[in-house]
Design a protein around this motif. Sequence first.
Motif, PDB file in Angstrom:
ATOM      1  N   VAL A   1       0.863  -1.177   0.000  1.00  0.00           N
ATOM      2  CA  VAL A   1       0.000   0.000   0.000  1.00  0.00           C
ATOM      3  C   VAL A   1       0.903   1.231   0.000  1.00  0.00           C
ATOM      4  N   GLN A   2       0.385   2.321  -0.536  1.00  0.00           N
ATOM      5  CA  GLN A   2       1.168   3.558  -0.591  1.00  0.00           C
ATOM      6  C   GLN A   2       0.219   4.746  -0.517  1.00  0.00           C
ATOM      7  N   ARG A   3       0.660   5.775   0.183  1.00  0.00           N
ATOM      8  CA  ARG A   3      -0.129   6.997   0.269  1.00  0.00           C
ATOM      9  C   ARG A   3       0.791   8.193   0.486  1.00  0.00           C
ATOM     10  N   PRO A   4       0.306   9.388   0.173  1.00  0.00           N
ATOM     11  CA  PRO A   4       1.137  10.577   0.360  1.00  0.00           C
ATOM     12  C   PRO A   4       1.454  10.808   1.838  1.00  0.00           C
ATOM     13  N   THR A   5       2.666  11.281   2.111  1.00  0.00           N
ATOM     14  CA  THR A   5       3.044  11.683   3.462  1.00  0.00           C
ATOM     15  C   THR A   5       2.610  13.132   3.689  1.00  0.00           C
ATOM     16  N   PRO A   6       1.757  13.385   4.678  1.00  0.00           N
ATOM     17  CA  PRO A   6       1.371  14.769   4.978  1.00  0.00           C
ATOM     18  C   PRO A   6       2.453  15.455   5.796  1.00  0.00           C
ATOM     19  N   ALA A   7       3.592  15.701   5.150  1.00  0.00           N
ATOM     20  CA  ALA A   7       4.824  16.043   5.866  1.00  0.00           C
ATOM     21  C   ALA A   7       4.713  17.322   6.683  1.00  0.00           C
ATOM     22  N   ARG A   8       3.856  18.249   6.299  1.00  0.00           N
ATOM     23  CA  ARG A   8       3.743  19.531   7.004  1.00  0.00           C
ATOM     24  C   ARG A   8       2.618  19.541   8.029  1.00  0.00           C
ATOM     25  N   GLU A   9       1.923  18.428   8.148  1.00  0.00           N
ATOM     26  CA  GLU A   9       0.801  18.331   9.086  1.00  0.00           C
ATOM     27  C   GLU A   9       1.309  18.000  10.495  1.00  0.00           C
ATOM     28  N   PRO A  10       0.420  18.112  11.512  1.00  0.00           N
ATOM     29  CA  PRO A  10       0.828  17.770  12.886  1.00  0.00           C
ATOM     30  C   PRO A  10       1.343  16.338  12.995  1.00  0.00           C
ATOM     31  N   ALA A  11       2.106  16.093  14.045  1.00  0.00           N
ATOM     32  CA  ALA A  11       2.786  14.809  14.223  1.00  0.00           C
ATOM     33  C   ALA A  11       1.823  13.621  14.189  1.00  0.00           C
ATOM     34  N   GLU A  12       0.680  13.750  14.843  1.00  0.00           N
ATOM     35  CA  GLU A  12      -0.256  12.631  14.900  1.00  0.00           C
ATOM     36  C   GLU A  12      -0.881  12.343  13.548  1.00  0.00           C
ATOM     37  N   ARG A  13      -1.023  13.367  12.738  1.00  0.00           N
ATOM     38  CA  ARG A  13      -1.560  13.165  11.380  1.00  0.00           C
ATOM     39  C   ARG A  13      -0.563  12.380  10.534  1.00  0.00           C
ATOM     40  N   VAL A  14       0.721  12.677  10.685  1.00  0.00           N
ATOM     41  CA  VAL A  14       1.739  11.920   9.950  1.00  0.00           C
ATOM     42  C   VAL A  14       1.755  10.468  10.440  1.00  0.00           C
ATOM     43  N   LEU A  15       1.703  10.293  11.748  1.00  0.00           N
ATOM     44  CA  LEU A  15       1.660   8.933  12.298  1.00  0.00           C
ATOM     45  C   LEU A  15       0.448   8.179  11.775  1.00  0.00           C
ATOM     46  N   GLY A  16      -0.682   8.863  11.679  1.00  0.00           N
ATOM     47  CA  GLY A  16      -1.894   8.211  11.183  1.00  0.00           C
ATOM     48  C   GLY A  16      -1.723   7.640   9.791  1.00  0.00           C
ATOM     49  N   THR A  17      -0.956   8.313   8.955  1.00  0.00           N
ATOM     50  CA  THR A  17      -0.681   7.787   7.620  1.00  0.00           C
ATOM     51  C   THR A  17       0.069   6.460   7.712  1.00  0.00           C
ATOM     52  N   VAL A  18       1.025   6.381   8.626  1.00  0.00           N
ATOM     53  CA  VAL A  18       1.790   5.148   8.812  1.00  0.00           C
ATOM     54  C   VAL A  18       0.903   4.035   9.351  1.00  0.00           C
ATOM     55  N   THR A  19       0.189   4.318  10.418  1.00  0.00           N
ATOM     56  CA  THR A  19      -0.617   3.266  11.043  1.00  0.00           C
ATOM     57  C   THR A  19      -1.792   2.844  10.162  1.00  0.00           C
ATOM     58  N   ASP A  20      -2.341   3.782   9.392  1.00  0.00           N
ATOM     59  CA  ASP A  20      -3.422   3.411   8.470  1.00  0.00           C
ATOM     60  C   ASP A  20      -2.910   2.474   7.377  1.00  0.00           C
TER      61      ASP A  20
END
Length: 321
Positions: free
Chosen positions: A31-50
């Motif tokens: 699976v692959q998705r964009p990294t929300p690199a400028r978003e808050p830390a938990e939002r970036v983590l959510g991309t990983v865990t999702d």
Amino acid sequence: MATDLVAAVDIGGTKTAAALVGRGGEILERVQRPTPAREPAERVLGTVTDAVAELAAGPLWPRVTAVGIGSAGPVDARAGTVSPVNIPHWRDFPLVERVREATGGLPVTLVGDGAAIAAGEHWRGAARGRDNVLCMVVSTGVGGGLILDGRLRPGPTGNAGHIGHISVDLDGDRCPCGSRGCVERIASGTNIARWAREEGWRPAGADRDAGAAGVARAARRGEPVPLAAFERSARALAAGIAATAALVEIEAVVIGGGVSLAGEVLFAPLRRALGEYATLPFVRGVEVLVAGLGTDAGLVGAAAAGWSEPDTFSVRGAAGN
């Protein structure tokens, strides 16, 4: 039931990929998705865990024994934390702990993205069978990892070989890392595109891509500013590679990441510039190789790390098989 898979995660400033990888380095699900690199830390983590949760919903997940993560750096493999230059809200972020929680307590191994690529390419890619190699990722950022005497040499915190933050222009632009004139500030895809736009280049015709891929296409058409942007990137890479070769005596450099897909637009000026910078007898013969695993090298290397001792940086085991 067979338990022979690792969940591999490759975290970069542009994209986050996750995969189930078998013992032979084969990628079975991805699976692959964009990294929300400028978003808050938990939002970036959510991309990983999702991304991991999507894999966990599939039928192969019960065979997974561990998680291997390759992350943009710097990382601190001893503490399990990450502070990627291109993900500003992750500073000493406890990535290993949070991913372990999200996967129900599976053992998690953290590596820097450059070291992951080095492990993957040495295991199953262009560096296989070579004893002294610098493996690089040139993408949103520039990272690297070292194979010396036939083994991955990550250093105490896992950042050895991080060539992107060698300074090659002492009076150059300020890098987000705090230094000046870093290889990454000149040679990354982000900075290739930034420099070209600052020099007045704009995509022409139906091509509206103002990023590095668009610059590469324009360079292939012979447009002067895009050609100069890749020449500038190539010279910065060559200076960093030559400095590394002088320090640790590498025989080859393997280059992967999205910018490497530009092909000879990048590699032809890189080889020329390396001939100018690598002049001492013991560094003249450094061979430039294209990553054999392409953009999968980070995932395969993260998987190799996942088979190593849990929660450490060592990739003994899978990567050496």
